[in-house]
Design an enzyme around this catalytic site. Structure first.
Site, PDB file in Angstrom:
ATOM      1  CG  ASP A 185     -10.919   3.937   1.023  1.00 40.59           C
ATOM      2  OD1 ASP A 185     -10.912   5.204   0.658  1.00 40.59           O
ATOM      3  OD2 ASP A 185     -10.907   2.748   0.080  1.00 40.59           O
TER       4      ASP A 185
ATOM      5  CE  LYS B 187       3.770   1.670  13.978  1.00 39.75           C
ATOM      6  NZ  LYS B 187       2.921   1.208  14.851  1.00 39.75           N
TER       7      LYS B 187
ATOM      8  CE1 TYR C 105      -0.415   7.125  -1.279  1.00 35.19           C
ATOM      9  CE2 TYR C 105      -1.354   7.453  -3.583  1.00 35.19           C
ATOM     10  CZ  TYR C 105      -1.364   6.936  -2.253  1.00 35.19           C
ATOM     11  OH  TYR C 105      -2.652   6.421  -1.868  1.00 35.19           O
TER      12      TYR C 105
ATOM     13  CG  ASP D  97      -0.508   1.236  15.386  1.00 32.58           C
ATOM     14  OD1 ASP D  97      -0.730   2.366  15.830  1.00 32.58           O
ATOM     15  OD2 ASP D  97      -0.162   0.246  16.152  1.00 32.58           O
TER      16      ASP D  97
ATOM     17  CG  ASP E  91      -5.290   5.911  -0.182  1.00 33.90           C
ATOM     18  OD1 ASP E  91      -6.268   6.027  -0.618  1.00 33.90           O
ATOM     19  OD2 ASP E  91      -4.890   4.629  -0.560  1.00 33.90           O
TER      20      ASP E  91
HETATM   21  C1  IPM Z   1      -7.918   7.806  -3.623  1.00 31.94           C
HETATM   22  C2  IPM Z   1      -7.431   6.823  -4.620  1.00 31.94           C
HETATM   23  C3  IPM Z   1      -6.086   7.169  -5.434  1.00 31.94           C
HETATM   24  C4  IPM Z   1      -5.144   7.459  -4.242  1.00 31.94           C
HETATM   25  C5  IPM Z   1      -5.581   6.065  -6.169  1.00 31.94           C
HETATM   26  C6  IPM Z   1      -6.688   5.843  -7.448  1.00 31.94           C
HETATM   27  C7  IPM Z   1      -4.389   6.521  -6.749  1.00 31.94           C
HETATM   28  O1  IPM Z   1      -7.568   5.719  -3.948  1.00 31.94           O
HETATM   29  O2  IPM Z   1      -8.205   9.160  -4.024  1.00 31.94           O
HETATM   30  O3  IPM Z   1      -7.945   7.839  -2.539  1.00 31.94           O
HETATM   31  O4  IPM Z   1      -4.476   6.389  -3.644  1.00 31.94           O
HETATM   32  O5  IPM Z   1      -4.870   8.620  -3.836  1.00 31.94           O
HETATM   33 MN    MN Z   2      -8.003   5.786  -1.920  1.00 24.10          MN
END
Ligand code: IPM
Ligand code: MN
Length: 368
Positions: free
Chosen positions: A249, A189, A141, A221, A245
């Site tokens: 999710d 990894k 990032y 993975d 990240d």
């Molecule tokens: C999160 C989001 C952010 C990230 C984006 C919006 C920059 O996906 O907070 O998880 O990737 O960190």
């Molecule tokens: Mn995210």
């Protein structure tokens, strides 16, 4: 106690969900006798529209001068064509960097009362309680070594971590594990990447300072597979920025909706609290977004920035209890054909009611 909170509603459903989180925080302040001052500032696409920058200087100043920042969400299709430095997401990354919080804590728990929302078998998710500790200021990032080749025929980003960056996030992971079930899974990894080999070495070394925590290493993975196959095997997951990240999710699948997930970023000058979900432009402005992720982020704010552990638990308890009472926003309707849905505001008001009842009775008890 006195607490200055900067509120950045942002874009899409951000303003709708943060309003409910603020409602709950105001109730806590009122009933527990604290002085919380809220200051709202433009951020993300909304700020770009108004002033040409996703993170205007007065927004950043307000954040830096406060005790905590509560953020909604940023981004949307209107901003997709902007150059990278003007995009709402870039404002978010600049804000994270400026506040300095490198440890992003993302809890994912399974709630029995909404177990039917998860595509996973209730038998596999019941009791799952995971904390993803995501490194937030390094890796792909933020590397300076990035870009497109002159002809635009190739592009590159660099994953780079220093020993010091790994050490400081590892300490946060082990400290969190120590207060929980004392198990830490470090995800990398290392079979392919040098940066992961260093990560593994440093984490193993830091682990020696936490003999009570059981450490395991896992490839990313494999972790992605185990997360949905057997989420209960995890306690704390410690990992770098991009892996975190993605895995956070994915861990939302355990809870049943991304709308439920909270996050808190600690370790810098000012802590930042934001739901994990995005701006959800498809449902923005309709009053149907789930505010519980934002409210749970407010609970994290009470814990990590106000030191109000009891009140933080009260808010978390209230979330459990409104779900148990059957209140659901549209994202939680999966698997049910006939169900009464509540709006964003109604959900927030239900949580507020439970929180005020708890605090009221505790206060009355102490007053006797
Ligand atoms: C999160 C989001 C952010 C990230 C984006 C919006 C920059 O996906 O907070 O998880 O990737 O960190
Ligand atoms: Mn995210």
């Amino acid at each position: 106690m006195k607490l200055r909170i900067t509120v950045l509603p942002g874009d899409g459903v951000g303003p709708e969900v943060t309003a409910e989180a603020v409602r709950v925080l105001q109730t806590v302040a009122e009933f527990a006798g604290h002085d919380f001052q809220f200051q709202e500032k433009r951020f993300g696409g909304a700020a770009y529209r108004a002033s040409g920058s996703p993170l205007p200087p007065d927004t950043l100043d307000a954040c830096l001068q406060s005790n905590a920042v509560l953020l909604g969400a940023v981004g949307g299709p209107d901003f997709d064509e902007l150059p990278r430095h003007l995009r709402p997401e870039s404002g978010l990354l600049q804000l994270r960097m400026a506040l300095g919080g490198y440890a992003n804590l993302r809890p994912a728990v399974s709630y029995k009362s909404i177990a039917d929302c998860s595509p996973l078998q209730p038998a596999a998710t019941e009791g799952a309680d995971i904390l993803v500790v995501r490194e937030l200021l390094g890796g792909l990032y933020f590397s300076e070594d990035r870009g497109f080749s002159e002809e635009g025929t190739s592009a590159f980003n660099t994953m780079r971590y220093s020993v010091e960056e790994i050490e400081r996030i590892a300490h946060v992971g082990f400290r969190e594990a120590r207060r929980r079930r004392r198990k830490l899974t470090s995800v990398d990894k290392a079979n392919v990447l040098e940066v992961s080999q260093l990560w593994r070495k440093v984490v193993s070394r830091v682990a020696r300072e936490y003999p009570e925590v059981k450490l395991e290493h896992m490839y990313v993975d494999s972790c992605a597979m185990h997360l949905v196959n057997d989420p209960r095997r995890f306690d704390v997951i410690l990992t770098e920025n991009l892996f975190g990240d993605i895995l956070s999710d994915e861990s939302a699948v355990i809870t049943g909706s991304l709308g439920m997930l909270a996050s808190g970023t600690i370790g810098g000058t000012v802590n930042l609290f934001e739901p994990v979900h995005g701006s959800a432009p498809d449902i923005a402005g309709r009053g149907i977004a789930n505010p519980l992720g934002a409210i749970a982020s407010a609970a994290m704010l009470l814990r990590y920035s106000a030191g109000l552990e009891q009140e933080s638990r009260d808010v978390e308890f209230a979330i459990h209890s409104v779900l148990e009472a059957g209140y659901r926003t549209a994202d939680l309707a999966r698997g049910r054909s006939r169900i009464d849905l509540v709006s964003t505001v109604q959900m927030g008001m239900q949580v507020e009611k439970v929180v005020s009842d708890i605090l009221d009775s505790r206060h009355a008890y102490h007053a006797v």
